[in-house]
Design an enzyme around this catalytic site. Structure first.
Site, mmCIF file in Angstrom:
data_model
loop_
_atom_site.group_PDB
_atom_site.id
_atom_site.type_symbol
_atom_site.label_atom_id
_atom_site.label_comp_id
_atom_site.label_asym_id
_atom_site.label_seq_id
_atom_site.Cartn_x
_atom_site.Cartn_y
_atom_site.Cartn_z
ATOM 1 N N CYS A 8 0.864 -1.191 0.000
ATOM 2 C CA CYS A 8 0.000 0.000 0.000
ATOM 3 C C CYS A 8 0.897 1.236 0.000
ATOM 4 O O CYS A 8 2.063 1.144 -0.394
ATOM 5 C CB CYS A 8 -0.968 -0.015 1.182
ATOM 6 S SG CYS A 8 -0.181 0.040 2.809
ATOM 7 N N ASN A 11 2.302 1.439 4.382
ATOM 8 C CA ASN A 11 2.601 0.178 5.095
ATOM 9 C C ASN A 11 2.284 0.283 6.592
ATOM 10 O O ASN A 11 2.934 -0.345 7.431
ATOM 11 C CB ASN A 11 4.052 -0.275 4.866
ATOM 12 C CG ASN A 11 4.337 -1.723 5.285
ATOM 13 O OD1 ASN A 11 5.434 -2.044 5.706
ATOM 14 N ND2 ASN A 11 3.355 -2.606 5.186
ATOM 15 N N CYS A 13 -1.406 0.809 7.401
ATOM 16 C CA CYS A 13 -2.845 0.520 7.534
ATOM 17 C C CYS A 13 -3.240 -0.722 6.730
ATOM 18 O O CYS A 13 -3.485 -1.793 7.279
ATOM 19 C CB CYS A 13 -3.690 1.718 7.088
ATOM 20 S SG CYS A 13 -3.457 3.209 8.098
ATOM 21 N N ARG A 14 -3.312 -0.583 5.408
ATOM 22 C CA ARG A 14 -3.913 -1.655 4.600
ATOM 23 C C ARG A 14 -3.010 -2.863 4.404
ATOM 24 O O ARG A 14 -3.435 -3.999 4.609
ATOM 25 C CB ARG A 14 -4.323 -1.095 3.224
ATOM 26 C CG ARG A 14 -5.447 -0.093 3.312
ATOM 27 C CD ARG A 14 -5.571 0.714 2.044
ATOM 28 N NE ARG A 14 -4.418 1.586 1.839
ATOM 29 C CZ ARG A 14 -4.191 2.321 0.765
ATOM 30 N NH1 ARG A 14 -5.065 2.276 -0.236
ATOM 31 N NH2 ARG A 14 -3.132 3.089 0.674
ATOM 32 N N SER A 15 -1.757 -2.643 3.983
ATOM 33 C CA SER A 15 -0.932 -3.824 3.671
ATOM 34 C C SER A 15 -0.518 -4.632 4.905
ATOM 35 O O SER A 15 -0.471 -5.867 4.821
ATOM 36 C CB SER A 15 0.260 -3.467 2.783
ATOM 37 O OG SER A 15 1.138 -2.560 3.397
ATOM 38 N N ASP A 125 -7.994 3.905 0.943
ATOM 39 C CA ASP A 125 -7.063 4.410 1.947
ATOM 40 C C ASP A 125 -7.870 4.910 3.154
ATOM 41 O O ASP A 125 -8.643 5.859 3.021
ATOM 42 C CB ASP A 125 -6.260 5.555 1.322
ATOM 43 C CG ASP A 125 -5.188 6.089 2.232
ATOM 44 O OD1 ASP A 125 -5.235 5.797 3.444
ATOM 45 O OD2 ASP A 125 -4.295 6.792 1.734
HETATM 46 P P1 4NP Z 1 -1.770 2.773 4.127
HETATM 47 O O1 4NP Z 1 -2.411 4.124 4.707
HETATM 48 O O2 4NP Z 1 -1.215 3.106 2.754
HETATM 49 O O3 4NP Z 1 -2.926 1.846 4.089
HETATM 50 O O4 4NP Z 1 -0.705 2.370 5.116
HETATM 51 C C1 4NP Z 1 -1.744 5.338 4.718
HETATM 52 C C2 4NP Z 1 -0.826 5.598 5.694
HETATM 53 C C3 4NP Z 1 -0.184 6.813 5.729
HETATM 54 C C4 4NP Z 1 -0.465 7.762 4.765
HETATM 55 C C5 4NP Z 1 -1.377 7.498 3.772
HETATM 56 C C6 4NP Z 1 -2.026 6.275 3.755
HETATM 57 N N1 4NP Z 1 0.192 9.019 4.820
HETATM 58 O O5 4NP Z 1 -0.153 9.889 3.992
HETATM 59 O O6 4NP Z 1 1.041 9.221 5.672
#
Ligand code: 4NP
Length: 156
Positions: A8, A11, A13-15, A125
């Site tokens: 993602c 790294n 939240c989703r992955s 996201d």
């Molecule tokens: P992820 O979520 O891609 O599912 O881990 C996010 C985590 C952090 C950010 C964006 C999405 N960020 O902009 O910091």
């Protein structure tokens, strides 16, 4: 032996959620010893951090433990270590296509292409949204994990 990398943006939240859910499903179906499973982000902002507290708590309510995971960024070497690289959304997939070496002969795709039963193409996201976003992430990831295991069953 199959090696699966979930990707993602951050790294956190989703992955990592996908890593933990897929590992849980693989263990339950007796396939864990034939699988190498990891996750990474296309961005580097959260490298070394534990998953987001909201992701950890939502996952824990369904019995998944994300607490030992730490964020890392995707590297070109991941295309040598992993035969199956699965992106959470279209932006992640585009980033991965830019990194993809010419010789990579594995599978690079959207994770939800393995979901047997949804028109949704991206794991949204959840970072800037509310708690419901984390529940939707889990719902989609659980479905796609079942589909991916079904795909791999009998192929190893
Ligand atoms: P992820 O979520 O891609 O599912 O881990 C996010 C985590 C952090 C950010 C964006 C999405 N960020 O902009 O910091």
């Amino acid at each position: 032996m199959h090696s699966v990398l979930f990707v993602c943006l951050g790294n956190i939240c989703r992955s990592p959620t996908a890593e933990a859910v897929f590992r849980d499903r693989a263990a339950r179906s007796g396939m864990l010893e034939r699988l190498s499973i990891d996750s990474a982000g296309t961005g580097d902002w959260h490298v070394g951090k534990a998953p987001d507290a909201r992701a950890r708590e939502a996952a824990a309510r369904r019995g998944y433990d994300l607490s030992a995971l730490r964020a890392r960024q995707v590297t070109p070497g991941d295309f040598e270590r992993f035969g199956i690289i699965l992106a959470m959304d279209e932006a992640n997939l585009r980033e991965l296509e830019l990194l993809r070496p010419a010789g990579f002969d594995g599978l690079l795709d959207r994770f939800l292409s393995f979901h047997p039963d949804t028109p949704v193409r991206e794991v949204p996201d959840p970072y800037y949204g509310g708690d419901q976003g984390f529940e939707q992430v889990l719902d989609l990831i659980e479905g796609a994990s079942e589909g991916l295991l079904e795909h791999l069953r009998g192929r190893s």
